[in-house]
Each structure stands twice: as C-alpha cells, then as structure tokens.
Design a protein around this motif. Structure first.
Motif, PDB file in Angstrom:
ATOM      1  N   PRO A 253       1.234  -1.219   0.024  1.00 27.51           N
ATOM      2  CA  PRO A 253      -0.421   0.233  -0.248  1.00 27.51           C
ATOM      3  C   PRO A 253       0.809   0.845   0.361  1.00 27.51           C
ATOM      4  N   SER A 254       0.529   2.309  -0.193  1.00 28.30           N
ATOM      5  CA  SER A 254       1.241   3.966  -0.731  1.00 28.30           C
ATOM      6  C   SER A 254       1.353   4.147   0.944  1.00 28.30           C
ATOM      7  N   SER A 255       0.625   4.200   1.797  1.00 29.93           N
ATOM      8  CA  SER A 255       1.075   4.292   2.649  1.00 29.93           C
ATOM      9  C   SER A 255       1.973   3.636   3.924  1.00 29.93           C
ATOM     10  N   VAL A 256       2.384   2.386   3.346  1.00 30.93           N
ATOM     11  CA  VAL A 256       3.471   1.677   3.970  1.00 30.93           C
ATOM     12  C   VAL A 256       4.540   1.988   2.903  1.00 30.93           C
ATOM     13  N   GLU A 257       5.902   2.295   4.051  1.00 29.21           N
ATOM     14  CA  GLU A 257       7.094   2.431   4.173  1.00 29.21           C
ATOM     15  C   GLU A 257       8.597   1.362   4.294  1.00 29.21           C
ATOM     16  N   VAL A 258       9.038   1.194   3.546  1.00 29.95           N
ATOM     17  CA  VAL A 258       9.968  -0.118   4.092  1.00 29.95           C
ATOM     18  C   VAL A 258      11.710   0.761   4.212  1.00 29.95           C
ATOM     19  N   MET A 259      12.517   0.544   5.342  1.00 30.99           N
ATOM     20  CA  MET A 259      12.680   1.552   5.762  1.00 30.99           C
ATOM     21  C   MET A 259      14.159   0.423   5.825  1.00 30.99           C
ATOM     22  N   PRO A 260      15.618  -0.014   5.795  1.00 29.85           N
ATOM     23  CA  PRO A 260      16.581  -0.422   6.957  1.00 29.85           C
ATOM     24  C   PRO A 260      17.139   0.014   7.203  1.00 29.85           C
ATOM     25  N   ALA A 279       1.372  10.959  10.378  1.00 31.68           N
ATOM     26  CA  ALA A 279       0.653  10.474  10.570  1.00 31.68           C
ATOM     27  C   ALA A 279      -0.263   9.845   9.506  1.00 31.68           C
ATOM     28  N   GLY A 280      -1.111   8.292   9.509  1.00 35.93           N
ATOM     29  CA  GLY A 280      -1.476   7.667   8.620  1.00 35.93           C
ATOM     30  C   GLY A 280      -0.527   7.446   7.809  1.00 35.93           C
ATOM     31  N   ARG A 281       0.569   6.797   8.122  1.00 38.94           N
ATOM     32  CA  ARG A 281       1.323   6.264   7.304  1.00 38.94           C
ATOM     33  C   ARG A 281       1.903   5.141   8.584  1.00 38.94           C
ATOM     34  N   ARG A 282       2.715   3.549   8.328  1.00 36.26           N
ATOM     35  CA  ARG A 282       3.191   2.351   8.371  1.00 36.26           C
ATOM     36  C   ARG A 282       4.630   2.701   8.073  1.00 36.26           C
ATOM     37  N   LYS A 283       5.096   1.755   8.634  1.00 34.25           N
ATOM     38  CA  LYS A 283       6.796   1.786   8.434  1.00 34.25           C
ATOM     39  C   LYS A 283       7.296  -0.077   8.619  1.00 34.25           C
ATOM     40  N   ILE A 284       7.749  -0.217   8.004  1.00 34.70           N
ATOM     41  CA  ILE A 284       8.801  -1.182   8.353  1.00 34.70           C
ATOM     42  C   ILE A 284       9.922  -1.266   8.281  1.00 34.70           C
ATOM     43  N   VAL A 285      10.396  -1.622   9.053  1.00 36.62           N
ATOM     44  CA  VAL A 285      12.365  -1.533   9.249  1.00 36.62           C
ATOM     45  C   VAL A 285      12.335  -2.911   9.133  1.00 36.62           C
ATOM     46  N   LEU A 286      13.777  -2.351   8.791  1.00 38.50           N
ATOM     47  CA  LEU A 286      14.677  -3.966   7.967  1.00 38.50           C
ATOM     48  C   LEU A 286      15.350  -3.959   9.228  1.00 38.50           C
TER      49      LEU A 286
END
Length: 868
Positions: A253-260, A279-286
């Motif tokens: 989804p455009s609201s999800v950001e993947v960050m190393p 606000a309104g976004r989700r983060k996936i931290v690898l």
C-alpha cells in the motif's frame, strides 16, 4: 518530564552510589535506564561537577541516546549532553554527559588512566558482552583500584545475569526495575533457527533465498493481521537488501514505507528509520541486531524475528576470523520480542518453532571468547599488562587466542621481545583501528602511500564495495574507490552512501595518521615528520607516482597471509596453511599474492579478496619477515644428503640453492636421519654381518653388560655405532661399501669379543672332526644342522652361553635330509635312535648303523674306511 519506571528505583541506585563506588542496574527495555539515569546523576554531591560517561555498544545508539537526553533538557546535542563516536564528535566546554562508544572509552583510558574530570562510567547494555565493553570494565576496575577510588562504575542491562557482575564489582548492590512493558503475543511460524547452512549459497550469490522469502511472507501476513509499525530482525545488510527487494515487488500500500537500518548506513538514514512514522502511514524497518537494545524504534507494535545474527568467530587453528551466521540466544530473542511492547500490546512472529526455541542457547557467548584478540592484546600492552590474568574479568581471554594475538603483534613490530609495547605499537594503538591496518597505514605513510593505505583500510573494515564481483582482486576495489573520489560518481551497483562513508573513513584515518606522525616528529626533533604529506616518498618514487602497490600494502597488514603459487595452482600461505582462489580468474596466474579475506571453513581456505605482490617488493619492503636458512636434509627419493640455502618468508621458500660448503657434522647427521628413515634393511648386510648380529642378540638375552642390538636400539643409536664408519659419505651408495660386521664388532669391548667367540662361536667341531657352522637366525634357538653319523660317541647336546642354551640339533641323514630335531641328545640316543636306525638302515644299507651309537666311531664319510 514524563515519569518512567526507572524513576521508582532511582532512590535505591542513588543511595547505593552514595554508599559505595559500584552498582548493577537491571531494567527492561523502555524503563528509561539509558536516558534518565545519567541526567539524574548530574546533581549528585559525589560527582562534584565532573562528567558522566555513558557507554553504548553502537554509534547509532550513542547518537540517539544523546539526542534524546538533549531534547529532554530543551538543548541541542553538544551542550550539556554530547557524544563521541568514530568519525563524529559533538561535545562542548559545558558538556557534562558524554555518550561514547566502547572503543572511544578505551582511547580515553589510554590517554588518561585516571580519567580526571570523570566522576562516573556507565556501561549500558552490558549483556551484549562486546570485547571493548569487557576490556573497558577491566581497565576501569584497575584505574579505580590504583588511581581513582572515588570513580563510580555502574553496569546496566536488560537481560543480565547480575550476580557474577556484582561479584566482579566487589559485591556491589544489584538494583532491579520491573519496567513498563505491554503484553506481547508470540506466534511461532515453524522455520528452524538451526537451519542456517541452507542460507549460505543465497548469501554468496546475492539472490533472495528461503530466509528472505519467509520473512517477506511474514511481513505481508502481519500487515493484514496487526496494526502499527513493523520491526524486522535479519542477520545482515545483504539479507535486508534482498528482503527489501521482495517487499517492493509485492505492491505494498502507498501508506507503507520500507526502511533499512544497519550500522553502515549514513546517519541521516538511520535517524529516519528510528523516527516515528508520519500520521496515517506505516513503517516497516528491516534491521540487524542494532535495534535489539539501547535503541527505540518509535511506533513499533509488531516484531518479525528471523532468529539469526552475524558474529565474528576467531579460529586459533588458522589464526583467522570470519563472520558466521548463527541462531540468536533466548535472551536476544526476548530482547527483540520486547520491542513490540514498548508503547502498546504487540505481537512477535518468530520464524522458528516453539520446540526449537527451547534448544536455543540461553545467552550469547561473550565476544571476548570468540573474536580476534589482536586489538585487545595491543591495548593491554599499551596499558602495561602482558598477562591478562592481572586484571579482573568476567571471562578471561582464552590463552591460545591471546598467545596468537601477541605473536602477530610481535611480527608487526608492536611488541618487543619481552612483550612490552614498542613506540610503533603505541602509535598503532593510538590510530584506533585493527593492529594489522594500523601497521599498514603507518608503514605506508613513510613510503608515500598513506592515502592508498587509508583507503585500503577503510575498504577492509567494511563490506565488499563491489558486491557480487567474482574477481577477488583487491586492486579493483581500491581503483573503484579512488575513481569515486575523483569523479564523485560511485562504482556501478555500489551504494552511494557506502562510498561516501568509506571516503570519510579514509580521510579520518589519514588525518589521524598525519597527527600521530607529526607528534612523533616533534618529539624526535623533526625526523619522523618527513613521512607526512608532501614529504619525499621513497616507495611511490620506486613504483611511479600514480601506481598503488595494493599487494604490498596488504603484505604490511597480513604478513602471515602472503601466499606463493604451487605447481597445481593452489597457494601456500606464509603461516603454513593452504588456500585456493575459487574459479579461474586473473589472479590465479600470479606467483605471489596476499590474501586479505579468507573463508577458513575447510581444510584449505577459500581466498575471497587478495592482490598480487612482486617478489622484488617482498624482498625490498618485507625484509624483516625474510630469513636466510641453511639446511642439510635427506632426500628420500635421491637417497642422498642435500645441503641447501633457502630464503624464506615464513613457510614460503622465495629462493633455494645448493649450499657450497656444508658443515660436515650436519651432513653426517642428515645421512644418519636418512638411514634411520630407510631402516636397517637398507644397510649392506652380508651373511657374516647377519650372523654376528644374531650372535650378539643371543648373548644379550642372558644379561650382563651386552649392548642392546634390537632393531629399535640399532636405529636409535645408529650415529654411535655406524657414524664413525661413514665419515665423508653423502649418499646411501657410499654406505653400501661399509663392512657392517666391523661396525657391529666395534660396539664390543675386547673382553666381550673373547666371550662371544667362546660362548657363541660361529662353528662347532663335532666328534667326526668336522667344523659345522651354527645358524643363529633365531637367537633364542640356535641351530646346528649335522649328519647323525658325525655325532656317534657324543653323549650330551652341545651348549652355548656358558652352558645356559642348548643347541637345537637338526640331525641329518647321509643325504642331508632332516630325520630328527632335538635339544636333548642323550634322550635321543636312548629312545628315538632305534626307530630312526630302522628307517635309515633300509634307506642307506651301505652305511654303518651301530647298535650302540655312544661307543661307535663317528664318521663324516658315506661309510667307514676298510668296511667293504
């Protein structure tokens, strides 16, 4: 200021530090121990306006903790709260709290063992048991004991077994905080944490494998099943990049950001990864294990744990270190799990099974017990300690690995013969990098290659710049980094941020090296300063201004890994180990290379990074490692002595030639060794020599002072009894001319020779007058083979050895065929003779076979004279 769980136990910690110098603080993640305790100490009377040092195991954690504390005071980092990490320092004249990484503390202690101006040292996340944390605590304890009884030491951790640490700190009080954590649900997904071997090929090939696919699937599941940001633990940057690529292909989804998030990322990208999501976004931290402790990734409600981590392992067998991917410990898994319950109830997805979880080790092995100890050994030598047992440790350094580390330091010129740090060793320690790289930089500085050496050191201290490049040649990496420095463009496929970081690291190393060389020059009246920038460059002049002898620079750092090509294409390292370049590549034709990185998992190490070096450069610049050796050796193929002169670099023979005038005694000893290797049967045994040996063995059975002439004894004492007879001989052919009987007889005294002839004669005269030889083939049962007729009239069996050993008589027919074997001739005459007589009379009727053999005349003829 928001109240934190640590506030509830601060009075206990405060009272403990007012009453004594040391304490142990156990508090779970999120309790505030890292960012609240240093601030609360500032007003303590015992601190007296001095500084508080807070040790963090990682640079990111140090910067993050300092920034958080500064914000809580309404200040900027570098005012009341600052930090010191490698390549980055923010402190000011009013700084009271300094957050430092562990290597920085070591440097501070070496420069000022009393830590003047410091009132307390706090060791955060001590459960990680990094090598520098163990070293820093050992040095602080000695400083406290000898110089600073007022220095406070606090060891802090979330999962620490507190009792052993408390004992080490002099039975210090243990203060525990219950913390504030929300419940975390654990979901086991079934992958075995032990199945790390299958990941190896995927890691090396740079392709997403089973691990990354499982992680990506778990992330997609968590996105649909749970709320909040997701923190994913992976073993390394390679797995992070491959998982990121898989997730990018999933049309998130455009609201999800993947960050190393890993240690070698630029600071701004690290800060972005740990900051709250918009606000309104989700983060996936690898993330690697960098986010396991002492670092809060804001907004995380879900943790996905691959159950693996990468650790350095040192092998005393090979003297080399390698990174290994291993299962996490139960304590680490719990630390990771706790990250999901910092702000609200959370969930952890574990890629292994609940059954496998019970099989995980309870805690990680201290780095001190598995890592390369060269840097630790150098720091101890600079501190003035040659035996680590002098200091207080939770786990003392392993003796074998420590001894190997000291041997390497001696080879690099960092230690003298007594194990004390040399001036060069002190400069190496001051540079703050691994002793191998420090030696390389300082040596190259004087030759005009300082920039290249610093770039090489930066490359070796990081991941491979040209990931996926099959060519192991280190020159490709150096050239690529230098091109990037000139053009501003990173090599194709390389991470631009990684290139910037490497160039910054190289510049910092160069500045540090210049500073050290200038200081040395000033101290010595300017002589050492000639090696600085713009100085004459003997090495550069010899190679050309633009030429960078990467192989030679590697030889400075890795003298034990200089390698010589064998006839079959494999390589022999100077340390005696074998190594091989995987696949056909340009380096495979090089006569000499230096291996910078090796995989020592097999009987022969696989060379991952290396560079060619010329024999001329080795002889010119590595003379301290080269020795001339004269040897006189036995050539088992030629069966001759070979006097040789070799020029050696460790196990490598650079040159070999015939030694013109070998020492005669060495030649004789080499010949003896060769004869011992060949065995007794290679000697020129004659029938006489064999008989003499058997007679001597027979006599030695009966004691006395007879020499031991067993095969083992003759071989071991070959030099004594044969040595005088082979003077001047150089080959087995010369020895074949020796009369062995004379050599054996030379072992006997005059009296023994007389006794041997008397008690173990070569022949015996029988009643017929014949002189019959004795067969001593079996020294325990010598044999006399004689015709029966020649013994007529002889009542008793002849005996040897002064009557102690009867001969074994082989009684023969007139045709010399055996008819009876006996050691009791008297019994034979009275019992067996008459049966034998019947047979002999029928077979030999022309011979006389008397009724009374004892009164008959013996004869050695077919029939007696006159008997017709």
């Amino acid at each position: 200021m928001k109240r934190l769980p640590i506030d509830d136990v601060w009075p206990d910690l405060r009272d403990a530090l007012r009453a004594g110098p040391n304490a142990v603080l156990v508090a779970p993640p999120g309790s505030g121990k890292t960012t609240r305790v240093p601030l609360m100490m500032l007003d303590e009377p015992w601190l007296g306006g001095r500084r508080v040092l807070l040790l963090e195991p990682r640079r990111l954690a140090a910067r993050s903790a300092a920034a958080f504390m500064a914000r809580s005071l309404g200040e900027q980092t570098g005012e009341t709260v600052g930090y010191r990490v490698r390549l980055d320092t923010r402190v000011g004249p009013g700084t009271r709290i300094e957050v430092v990484t562990e290597g920085v503390l070591t440097r501070m202690l070496q420069e000022d063992p009393a830590l003047e101006g410091v009132g307390a040292v706090l060791f955060d996340e001590f459960h990680e048991r990094s090598l520098h944390a163990d070293l820093g605590l050992a040095l602080c304890l000695e400083a406290q004991s000898l110089l600073r009884s007022d220095l406070r030491l606090v060891v802090m951790s979330a999962t620490l077994e507190a009792e052993p640490v408390a004992r080490l700190l002099g039975d210090a009080p243990v203060i525990a905080s219950d913390g504030r954590a929300f419940p975390v649900e654990t979901i086991y997904l079934g992958r075995s944490a032990e199945r790390t071997a299958e990941f190896g090929p995927h890691f090396r090939a740079g392709r997403a494998g089973a691990l990354e696919r499982d992680v990506a699937a778990a992330v997609m599941r968590a996105l649909t099943e749970r709320e909040g940001d997701i923190l994913v633990f992976l073993p390394g940057a390679g797995e992070i990049r491959r998982t990121e690529a898989l997730l990018s292909a999933e049309r998130l989804p455009s609201s999800v950001e993947v960050m190393p998030l890993y240690g070698s990322l630029p600071a701004e990208r690290q800060d972005a990864a740990i900051a709250p999501a918009a606000a309104g976004r989700r983060k996936i931290v690898l993330s690697t294990s960098i986010a396991e402790s002492s670092l809060t990734v804001e907004g995380v409600r879900v943790v996905i744990d691959a159950g693996l981590m990468r650790v350095p392992r040192f092998s005393p067998r090979t003297g080399m270190s390698r990174l290994e991917t291993v299962p996490v410990s139960q304590a680490s898994a719990d630390q990771r799990k706790g990250r999901a319950g910092r702000v609200a109830p959370g969930t952890v997805y574990r890629l292994w099974s609940e059954r496998d979880h019970a099989l995980l080790p309870e805690a990680r092995t201290p780095e001190l017990l598995e890592a390369d100890l060269a840097q630790l050994a150098l720091e101890l030598a600079v501190w003035g300690v040659s035996d680590p047992e002098r200091l207080q440790w939770l786990d003392p350094p392993p003796r074998g690995a420590f001894a190997q580390a000291r041997e390497l330091l001696r080879r690099l010129g960092a230690l003298d013969a007594d194990g004390r740090a040399t001036a060069h060793g002190r400069r190496m320690a001051e540079l703050g990098t691994h002793p191998r790289l420090a030696h390389c930089i300082l040596r190259a500085h004087s030759l005009g290659w300082a920039d290249a050496a610093c770039e090489l050191a930066a490359l070796l201290g990081d991941r491979d710049l040209l990931r996926g490049e099959r060519n192991a040649d280190m020159r490709l990496r150096v050239d690529a980094l230098r091109r990037a420095a000139r053009t501003g463009s990173p090599p194709q496929g390389a991470d631009p941020a990684a290139v910037r970081r490497l160039l910054a690291e190289a510049r910092e190393l160069r500045r540090a090296a210049d500073r050290i060389v200038r200081a040395e020059g000033a101290a010595s009246g300017g002589s050492a300063a000639a090696a600085g920038p713009g100085a004459p460059a003997a090495g550069a002049a010899a190679h050309g201004a633009d030429a960078v002898p990467v192989g030679l620079l590697l030889a400075f750092a890795f003298p034990d890994r200089i390698a010589q090509r064998r006839p079959d294409g494999r390589y022999l390292l100077a340390n005696g180990r074998g190594a091989v370049l995987p696949g056909a590549q340009p380096l495979s034709r090089a006569e000499y290379i230096v291996a910078a990185e090796l995989d020592d998992s097999g009987t022969e190490s696989r060379i991952l990074l290396a560079a060619e070096v010329s024999a001329a450069d080795l002889e010119r610049y590595c003379a301290e490692s080269i020795a001339a050796e004269e040897s006189v050796e036995w050539d088992s193929e030629a069966r001759a002595v070979r006097p040789l002169r070799r020029i050696r670099l460790g196990a490598i023979v650079l040159k070999e030639g015939r030694l013109a005038h070998p020492d005669p005694e060495s030649v004789r000893k080499a010949l003896i060794r060769g004869l011992q290797e060949a065995g007794l049967e290679a000697l020129p045994w004659t029938k006489t020599a064999r008989q003499l040996l058997a007679r001597m063995r027979m006599m030695s059975r009966f004691g006395g002072d007879w020499p031991d002439v067993s095969e083992e004894a003759l071989l071991s004492r070959l030099d004594e009894w044969l040595g005088p007879y082979i003077e001047g001989a150089t080959k087995l052919q010369d020895v074949l001319k020796v009369a062995l009987a004379d050599a054996l007889e030379g072992m006997l005294t005059w009296r023994q020779r007389q006794e041997l002839d008397r008690e173990a004669p070569t022949h015996i005269t029988v009643p017929s007058g014949s002189r019959i030889p004795i067969d001593y083939s079996d020294p325990e049962s010598p044999v006399l083979a004689v015709r029966l007729q020649e013994l007529f009239g002889l009542k008793e069996t002849p005996k040897l050895a002064n009557g102690r050993l009867p001969l074994t008589l082989h009684l023969l027919s007139p045709a010399h065929r055996p008819v009876q074997v006996t050691r009791d001739l008297s019994s034979f005459w009275s019992e067996a003779y008459f049966e034998v007589r019947k047979e002999l009379r029928s077979r030999y009727p022309k011979h006389v076979w008397p009724d009374d053999p004892l009164s008959a005349a013996p004869t050695n003829r077919a029939k007696p004279r006159g008997n017709h």
